[in-house]
Write a protein that holds these residues in place. Structure first.
Motif, mmCIF file in Angstrom:
data_model
loop_
_atom_site.group_PDB
_atom_site.id
_atom_site.type_symbol
_atom_site.label_atom_id
_atom_site.label_comp_id
_atom_site.label_asym_id
_atom_site.label_seq_id
_atom_site.Cartn_x
_atom_site.Cartn_y
_atom_site.Cartn_z
ATOM 1 N N ASP A 41 33.563 55.960 32.130
ATOM 2 C CA ASP A 41 34.431 56.616 31.163
ATOM 3 C C ASP A 41 35.908 56.526 31.530
ATOM 4 O OD1 ASP A 41 33.873 58.289 33.349
ATOM 5 O OD2 ASP A 41 34.241 60.103 32.193
ATOM 6 N N LYS A 42 36.209 56.027 32.728
ATOM 7 C CA LYS A 42 37.602 55.886 33.159
ATOM 8 C C LYS A 42 38.085 54.439 33.180
ATOM 9 C CE LYS A 42 38.866 59.553 36.220
ATOM 10 N NZ LYS A 42 39.154 59.864 37.626
ATOM 11 N N CYS A 43 37.196 53.498 33.462
ATOM 12 C CA CYS A 43 37.584 52.091 33.612
ATOM 13 C C CYS A 43 38.109 51.530 32.295
ATOM 14 C CB CYS A 43 36.402 51.255 34.093
ATOM 15 S SG CYS A 43 36.792 49.510 34.313
ATOM 16 N N VAL A 44 39.259 50.864 32.378
ATOM 17 C CA VAL A 44 39.867 50.222 31.209
ATOM 18 C C VAL A 44 39.986 48.716 31.394
ATOM 19 C CG1 VAL A 44 41.116 52.292 30.475
ATOM 20 C CG2 VAL A 44 42.223 50.671 32.026
ATOM 21 N N GLU A 45 39.269 48.172 32.386
ATOM 22 C CA GLU A 45 39.318 46.738 32.688
ATOM 23 C C GLU A 45 40.745 46.252 32.882
ATOM 24 O OE1 GLU A 45 37.005 44.429 29.901
ATOM 25 O OE2 GLU A 45 35.198 45.589 30.319
ATOM 26 N N CYS A 46 41.634 47.157 33.244
ATOM 27 C CA CYS A 46 43.054 46.880 33.481
ATOM 28 C C CYS A 46 43.799 46.386 32.244
ATOM 29 C CB CYS A 46 43.250 45.936 34.666
ATOM 30 S SG CYS A 46 42.798 46.700 36.235
ATOM 31 N N VAL A 47 43.205 46.602 31.064
ATOM 32 C CA VAL A 47 43.892 46.259 29.816
ATOM 33 C C VAL A 47 45.172 47.086 29.749
ATOM 34 C CG1 VAL A 47 43.775 46.387 27.296
ATOM 35 C CG2 VAL A 47 41.776 45.625 28.594
ATOM 36 N N GLY A 48 46.281 46.400 29.542
ATOM 37 C CA GLY A 48 47.576 47.063 29.491
ATOM 38 C C GLY A 48 48.238 47.219 30.855
ATOM 39 N N TYR A 49 47.529 46.828 31.913
ATOM 40 C CA TYR A 49 48.062 46.923 33.275
ATOM 41 C C TYR A 49 48.207 45.541 33.926
ATOM 42 C CZ TYR A 49 47.014 51.905 32.968
ATOM 43 O OH TYR A 49 46.970 53.217 32.582
ATOM 44 N N TYR A 50 47.122 44.763 33.909
ATOM 45 C CA TYR A 50 47.087 43.448 34.569
ATOM 46 C C TYR A 50 46.388 42.431 33.676
ATOM 47 C CZ TYR A 50 47.954 46.453 38.614
ATOM 48 O OH TYR A 50 48.469 47.383 39.474
ATOM 49 N N ASP A 51 46.554 41.158 34.007
ATOM 50 C CA ASP A 51 45.911 40.095 33.242
ATOM 51 C C ASP A 51 44.405 40.023 33.478
ATOM 52 O OD1 ASP A 51 48.330 39.343 32.129
ATOM 53 O OD2 ASP A 51 48.727 37.831 33.662
ATOM 54 N N THR A 52 43.960 40.466 34.649
ATOM 55 C CA THR A 52 42.540 40.518 34.983
ATOM 56 C C THR A 52 42.282 41.841 35.710
ATOM 57 O OG1 THR A 52 42.926 39.401 37.097
ATOM 58 C CG2 THR A 52 42.280 38.003 35.249
ATOM 59 N N PRO A 53 41.037 42.288 35.768
ATOM 60 C CA PRO A 53 40.752 43.519 36.496
ATOM 61 C C PRO A 53 41.212 43.431 37.957
ATOM 62 C CG PRO A 53 38.923 43.001 35.065
ATOM 63 C CD PRO A 53 39.857 41.817 35.034
ATOM 64 N N ALA A 54 42.092 44.334 38.342
ATOM 65 C CA ALA A 54 42.699 44.308 39.674
ATOM 66 C C ALA A 54 41.676 44.517 40.785
ATOM 67 C CB ALA A 54 43.795 45.359 39.770
ATOM 68 N N CYS A 55 40.641 45.279 40.521
ATOM 69 C CA CYS A 55 39.627 45.527 41.551
ATOM 70 C C CYS A 55 38.955 44.218 41.961
ATOM 71 C CB CYS A 55 38.584 46.528 41.067
ATOM 72 S SG CYS A 55 37.711 46.062 39.550
ATOM 73 N N ALA A 56 38.639 43.390 40.976
ATOM 74 C CA ALA A 56 37.984 42.116 41.268
ATOM 75 C C ALA A 56 38.932 41.154 41.976
ATOM 76 C CB ALA A 56 37.445 41.489 39.989
ATOM 77 N N GLU A 57 40.199 41.173 41.618
ATOM 78 C CA GLU A 57 41.193 40.327 42.284
ATOM 79 C C GLU A 57 41.320 40.705 43.761
ATOM 80 O OE1 GLU A 57 43.040 37.725 41.462
ATOM 81 O OE2 GLU A 57 42.600 37.625 39.328
ATOM 82 N N ALA A 58 41.243 41.993 44.061
ATOM 83 C CA ALA A 58 41.426 42.473 45.432
ATOM 84 C C ALA A 58 40.164 42.361 46.286
ATOM 85 C CB ALA A 58 41.878 43.930 45.407
ATOM 86 N N CYS A 59 39.022 42.299 45.657
ATOM 87 C CA CYS A 59 37.746 42.308 46.389
ATOM 88 C C CYS A 59 37.547 41.021 47.189
ATOM 89 C CB CYS A 59 36.591 42.485 45.406
ATOM 90 S SG CYS A 59 34.983 42.570 46.222
ATOM 91 N N PRO A 60 37.254 41.160 48.498
ATOM 92 C CA PRO A 60 37.038 39.978 49.324
ATOM 93 C C PRO A 60 35.612 39.419 49.243
ATOM 94 C CG PRO A 60 36.881 41.916 50.689
ATOM 95 C CD PRO A 60 37.271 42.383 49.307
ATOM 96 N N THR A 61 34.706 40.142 48.584
ATOM 97 C CA THR A 61 33.307 39.733 48.513
ATOM 98 C C THR A 61 33.027 39.061 47.179
ATOM 99 O OG1 THR A 61 32.748 41.647 49.872
ATOM 100 C CG2 THR A 61 30.931 40.528 48.775
ATOM 101 N N GLU A 62 32.771 37.777 47.229
ATOM 102 C CA GLU A 62 32.552 36.994 46.018
ATOM 103 C C GLU A 62 31.360 37.522 45.220
ATOM 104 O OE1 GLU A 62 31.501 32.409 44.863
ATOM 105 O OE2 GLU A 62 32.710 32.779 46.642
ATOM 106 N N GLY A 63 31.577 37.776 43.937
ATOM 107 C CA GLY A 63 30.503 38.218 43.062
ATOM 108 C C GLY A 63 30.149 39.693 43.157
ATOM 109 N N CYS A 64 30.919 40.461 43.894
ATOM 110 C CA CYS A 64 30.635 41.886 44.083
ATOM 111 C C CYS A 64 30.906 42.697 42.824
ATOM 112 C CB CYS A 64 31.468 42.425 45.239
ATOM 113 S SG CYS A 64 31.275 44.181 45.540
ATOM 114 N N ILE A 65 31.935 42.339 42.079
ATOM 115 C CA ILE A 65 32.304 43.083 40.882
ATOM 116 C C ILE A 65 31.970 42.234 39.665
ATOM 117 C CG2 ILE A 65 34.182 44.208 39.621
ATOM 118 C CD1 ILE A 65 35.456 44.801 42.351
#
Length: 90
Positions: free
Chosen positions: A42-66
């Motif tokens: 209910d909180k996640c906005v997929e970074c729409v309006g913030y970043y071009d892609t979800p920032a969590c996935a960009e920062a995650c070092p584990t491939e395929g985790c998100i």
């Protein structure tokens, strides 16, 4: 839910620091009891309006985790999102 953290999460904390809406909690606050980080749907906005892609996935070092999850009515979801279960970043 917009994105989902899978059980290959290594609990590094990179995603928490990047989430602009504080939708991610660590394993100690995961309401499912799993020992992985959790994205509140209910909180996640997929970074729409913030970043071009979800920032969590960009920062995650584990491939395929998100991965993408189902986009439910009333949720903010990217138009260019992948199919549910596919990695946000490949």
């Amino acid at each position: 839910m917009a994105v989902k953290i899978t059980d290959i999460c290594i609990n590094c904390g990179a995603c928490i620091d990047e989430c602009p809406v504080e939708a991610i909690v660590d394993d100690s606050e995961n309401p499912t009891g799993e020992e992985i980080y959790y994205v509140y749907p209910d909180k996640c906005v997929e970074c729409v309006g913030y970043y071009d892609t979800p920032a969590c996935a960009e920062a995650c070092p584990t491939e395929g985790c998100i991965v993408w999850d189902e986009c439910k009515p009333g949720q903010t979801c990217r138009e260019d999102r992948g199919e549910p279960g596919t990695p946000v970043i490949e």
